[in-house]
Design a protein around this motif. Structure first.
Motif, mmCIF file in Angstrom:
data_model
loop_
_atom_site.group_PDB
_atom_site.id
_atom_site.type_symbol
_atom_site.label_atom_id
_atom_site.label_comp_id
_atom_site.label_asym_id
_atom_site.label_seq_id
_atom_site.Cartn_x
_atom_site.Cartn_y
_atom_site.Cartn_z
ATOM 1 N N THR A 9 51.302 4.415 22.399
ATOM 2 C CA THR A 9 51.178 3.540 21.233
ATOM 3 C C THR A 9 50.183 2.433 21.549
ATOM 4 O O THR A 9 49.667 2.362 22.675
ATOM 5 N N ARG A 10 49.904 1.631 20.542
ATOM 6 C CA ARG A 10 48.883 0.592 20.779
ATOM 7 C C ARG A 10 49.129 -0.639 19.912
ATOM 8 O O ARG A 10 49.777 -0.601 18.874
ATOM 9 N N PHE A 11 48.570 -1.768 20.390
ATOM 10 C CA PHE A 11 48.517 -3.005 19.624
ATOM 11 C C PHE A 11 47.029 -3.258 19.426
ATOM 12 O O PHE A 11 46.269 -3.236 20.390
ATOM 13 N N ALA A 12 46.610 -3.442 18.160
ATOM 14 C CA ALA A 12 45.167 -3.434 17.872
ATOM 15 C C ALA A 12 44.735 -4.665 17.080
ATOM 16 O O ALA A 12 44.383 -4.577 15.906
ATOM 17 N N PRO A 13 44.756 -5.837 17.710
ATOM 18 C CA PRO A 13 44.408 -7.054 16.972
ATOM 19 C C PRO A 13 42.905 -7.192 16.694
ATOM 20 O O PRO A 13 42.081 -6.640 17.421
ATOM 21 N N SER A 14 42.588 -7.915 15.641
ATOM 22 C CA SER A 14 41.198 -8.269 15.332
ATOM 23 C C SER A 14 40.979 -9.674 15.879
ATOM 24 O O SER A 14 41.704 -10.598 15.490
ATOM 25 N N PRO A 15 40.004 -9.848 16.758
ATOM 26 C CA PRO A 15 39.866 -11.167 17.414
ATOM 27 C C PRO A 15 39.132 -12.188 16.556
ATOM 28 O O PRO A 15 38.081 -12.694 16.927
ATOM 29 N N ILE A 45 40.864 -3.789 21.019
ATOM 30 C CA ILE A 45 40.282 -4.940 20.325
ATOM 31 C C ILE A 45 39.481 -4.439 19.115
ATOM 32 O O ILE A 45 38.483 -3.737 19.267
ATOM 33 N N GLU A 46 39.920 -4.810 17.925
ATOM 34 C CA GLU A 46 39.286 -4.318 16.688
ATOM 35 C C GLU A 46 38.281 -5.369 16.193
ATOM 36 O O GLU A 46 38.560 -6.155 15.294
ATOM 37 N N ASP A 47 37.120 -5.345 16.834
ATOM 38 C CA ASP A 47 36.106 -6.373 16.565
ATOM 39 C C ASP A 47 34.897 -5.810 15.828
ATOM 40 O O ASP A 47 33.754 -6.100 16.188
ATOM 41 N N SER A 209 34.345 0.879 8.584
ATOM 42 C CA SER A 209 35.261 -0.105 8.020
ATOM 43 C C SER A 209 36.489 0.015 8.898
ATOM 44 O O SER A 209 36.569 0.912 9.750
ATOM 45 N N TYR A 210 37.473 -0.817 8.647
ATOM 46 C CA TYR A 210 38.755 -0.691 9.358
ATOM 47 C C TYR A 210 39.263 0.756 9.266
ATOM 48 O O TYR A 210 39.716 1.328 10.256
ATOM 49 N N HIS A 211 39.176 1.343 8.059
ATOM 50 C CA HIS A 211 39.792 2.663 7.860
ATOM 51 C C HIS A 211 39.178 3.749 8.747
ATOM 52 O O HIS A 211 39.904 4.545 9.348
ATOM 53 N N ALA A 213 37.329 3.294 11.560
ATOM 54 C CA ALA A 213 37.484 2.947 12.978
ATOM 55 C C ALA A 213 38.912 3.217 13.458
ATOM 56 O O ALA A 213 39.119 3.757 14.550
ATOM 57 N N VAL A 214 39.898 2.876 12.644
ATOM 58 C CA VAL A 214 41.283 3.002 13.106
ATOM 59 C C VAL A 214 41.672 4.474 13.292
ATOM 60 O O VAL A 214 42.315 4.823 14.282
ATOM 61 N N VAL A 215 41.271 5.346 12.374
ATOM 62 C CA VAL A 215 41.677 6.752 12.552
ATOM 63 C C VAL A 215 40.889 7.413 13.688
ATOM 64 O O VAL A 215 41.441 8.205 14.456
ATOM 65 N N THR A 227 51.941 1.697 15.989
ATOM 66 C CA THR A 227 52.950 0.648 15.764
ATOM 67 C C THR A 227 52.232 -0.525 15.112
ATOM 68 O O THR A 227 51.254 -1.041 15.674
ATOM 69 N N ARG A 228 52.669 -0.941 13.943
ATOM 70 C CA ARG A 228 52.004 -2.062 13.257
ATOM 71 C C ARG A 228 52.916 -2.586 12.164
ATOM 72 O O ARG A 228 53.956 -1.996 11.858
ATOM 73 N N GLY A 229 52.497 -3.691 11.542
ATOM 74 C CA GLY A 229 53.340 -4.350 10.552
ATOM 75 C C GLY A 229 53.431 -3.578 9.240
ATOM 76 O O GLY A 229 52.559 -2.767 8.910
ATOM 77 N N ASP A 231 52.833 -4.588 6.409
ATOM 78 C CA ASP A 231 51.730 -4.874 5.474
ATOM 79 C C ASP A 231 50.696 -3.752 5.479
ATOM 80 O O ASP A 231 49.971 -3.566 4.511
ATOM 81 N N LEU A 232 50.622 -2.999 6.569
ATOM 82 C CA LEU A 232 49.626 -1.925 6.651
ATOM 83 C C LEU A 232 50.191 -0.561 6.253
ATOM 84 O O LEU A 232 49.464 0.432 6.270
ATOM 85 N N GLN A 233 51.466 -0.541 5.877
ATOM 86 C CA GLN A 233 52.078 0.750 5.515
ATOM 87 C C GLN A 233 51.344 1.429 4.342
ATOM 88 O O GLN A 233 51.036 2.620 4.432
HETATM 89 N N1 GLU Z 1 43.259 -4.764 13.434
HETATM 90 C C1 GLU Z 1 44.311 -4.805 12.459
HETATM 91 C C2 GLU Z 1 44.797 -6.231 12.312
HETATM 92 O O1 GLU Z 1 44.605 -7.044 13.193
HETATM 93 C C3 GLU Z 1 45.500 -3.954 12.803
HETATM 94 C C4 GLU Z 1 45.188 -2.518 12.703
HETATM 95 C C5 GLU Z 1 46.316 -1.534 12.946
HETATM 96 O O2 GLU Z 1 47.260 -1.838 13.678
HETATM 97 O O3 GLU Z 1 46.202 -0.436 12.421
HETATM 98 O O4 GLU Z 1 45.384 -6.524 11.289
#
Ligand code: GLU
Length: 303
Positions: A9-15, A45-47, A209-211, A213-215, A227-229, A231-233
């Motif tokens: 799994t991963r945690f993928a914050p945008s800095p 790191i989602e930069d 875009s986020y979409h 890059a994330v996939v 694993t994420r919040g 809000d992204l469901q």
């Molecule tokens: N980078 C996204 C954010 O910081 C999260 C992306 C994800 O977990 O799919 O909100």
């Protein structure tokens, strides 16, 4: 017999800001899931938003996670070093004729919606609350597109949602669905990306875009559980659609509840909510910070 895939799994914050308590919770849940499965927890790191991402926020994220007791393997993937890979994926979608260039400005879009028979109030909104794109430029002829390209104005690459949805339906012969793990049992949920309309997948100067890059990156890192919040469901509908179209593997999803303030509002960087770095600097201990969060307990069958 096929060997069982390792849980990743991963945690993928945008800095583009400091981590707040919601991020801390997300990272801790991700780490707890990885531990429960004897798996791996990655930091990514989602930069891709180079205008807003800052190196000191990347350092801050790492320091804050470290302070929380979260660990991850290195090297850490930084999306800003992967634009060439995203460009190839965009080219693939272009070759499949699933994306089109769109020159519409925000003003043009709003005017088209206002001019619709029932006006803006009755216009459909996507699951995130934004007005659905009205399709301007979707049917622009090739000649016109060439001419507009020559003019050099900015444009976005939009997904032709209806076409993409039909192709995905043909490929899977089933409704688009994903597996939600947050109850502890895998739950298959159908999810319809059409509610988003023709989403932006890239821009003239940014091939992702986020979409996208994330996939692409969840697949590249062999992530088995995103694993994420919560809000992204809803956006998971777009991610599943892209995974089907691009023949990428399907991870499970664990959408955890969001951390809210006393008034019930969810925490956000934009609203300037306290980073837990501030709490640290005010002298709070790790235990004090953990006490502000709901317990990091996993649903029974996962723990
Ligand atoms: N980078 C996204 C954010 O910081 C999260 C992306 C994800 O977990 O799919 O909100």
């Amino acid at each position: 017999m096929k060997a069982k895939q390792k849980f990743i799994t991963r945690f993928a914050p945008s800095p583009n800001g400091w981590l707040h308590l919601g991020h801390a919770y997300s990272a801790l849940i991700g780490q707890a899931c990885a531990q429960a499965h004897d798996g791996e927890f990655l930091l990514r790191i989602e930069d891709i938003d180079v205008g807003r991402a800052r190196p000191h926020f990347v350092d801050g994220i790492e320091q804050d996670l470290d302070w929380l007791g979260v660990t991850w393997p290195t090297p850490v993937m930084h999306q800003s070093s992967r634009f060439e890979i995203y460009a190839e994926v965009l080219a693939q979608l272009q070759a499949m004729q699933l994306v089109y260039p769109c020159w519409a400005t925000r003003r043009e879009i709003n005017q088209a919606i206002e001019a619709s028979p029932a006006g803006t109030a009755a216009w459909p909104r996507d699951p995130d609350g934004a007005l659905v794109y009205p399709g301007l430029y979707r049917d622009t002829s090739e000649d016109q597109r060439q001419e507009l390209m020559w003019r050099g104005d900015s444009y976005a690459w939009r997904l032709d949602m209806q076409k993409a949805y039909e192709l995905a339906a043909q490929k899977t012969s089933q409704a688009i669905a994903y597996t939600e793990m947050s109850s502890g049992q895998p739950q298959r949920q159908t999810i319809d990306p059409r509610a988003y309309g023709d989403v932006i997948l890239a821009r003239k100067d940014v091939p992702t875009s986020y979409h996208i890059a994330v996939v692409v990156d969840d697949a590249a890192q062999q992530v088995t559980q995103v694993t994420r919040g919560q809000d992204l469901q809803p956006a998971t509908a777009i991610h599943r659609l892209l995974q089907i179209l691009l023949d990428l593997p399907e991870p499970d999803y664990f959408h955890h509840p969001l951390i809210r303030d006393v008034s019930g509002r969810r925490l956000s960087k934009q609203a300037g909510d306290l980073g837990f770095r501030d709490l640290r600097q005010q002298g709070m201990s790790r235990e004090d910070v953990l006490a502000l969060l709901p317990p990091i307990s996993l649903p029974i069958s996962l723990s």
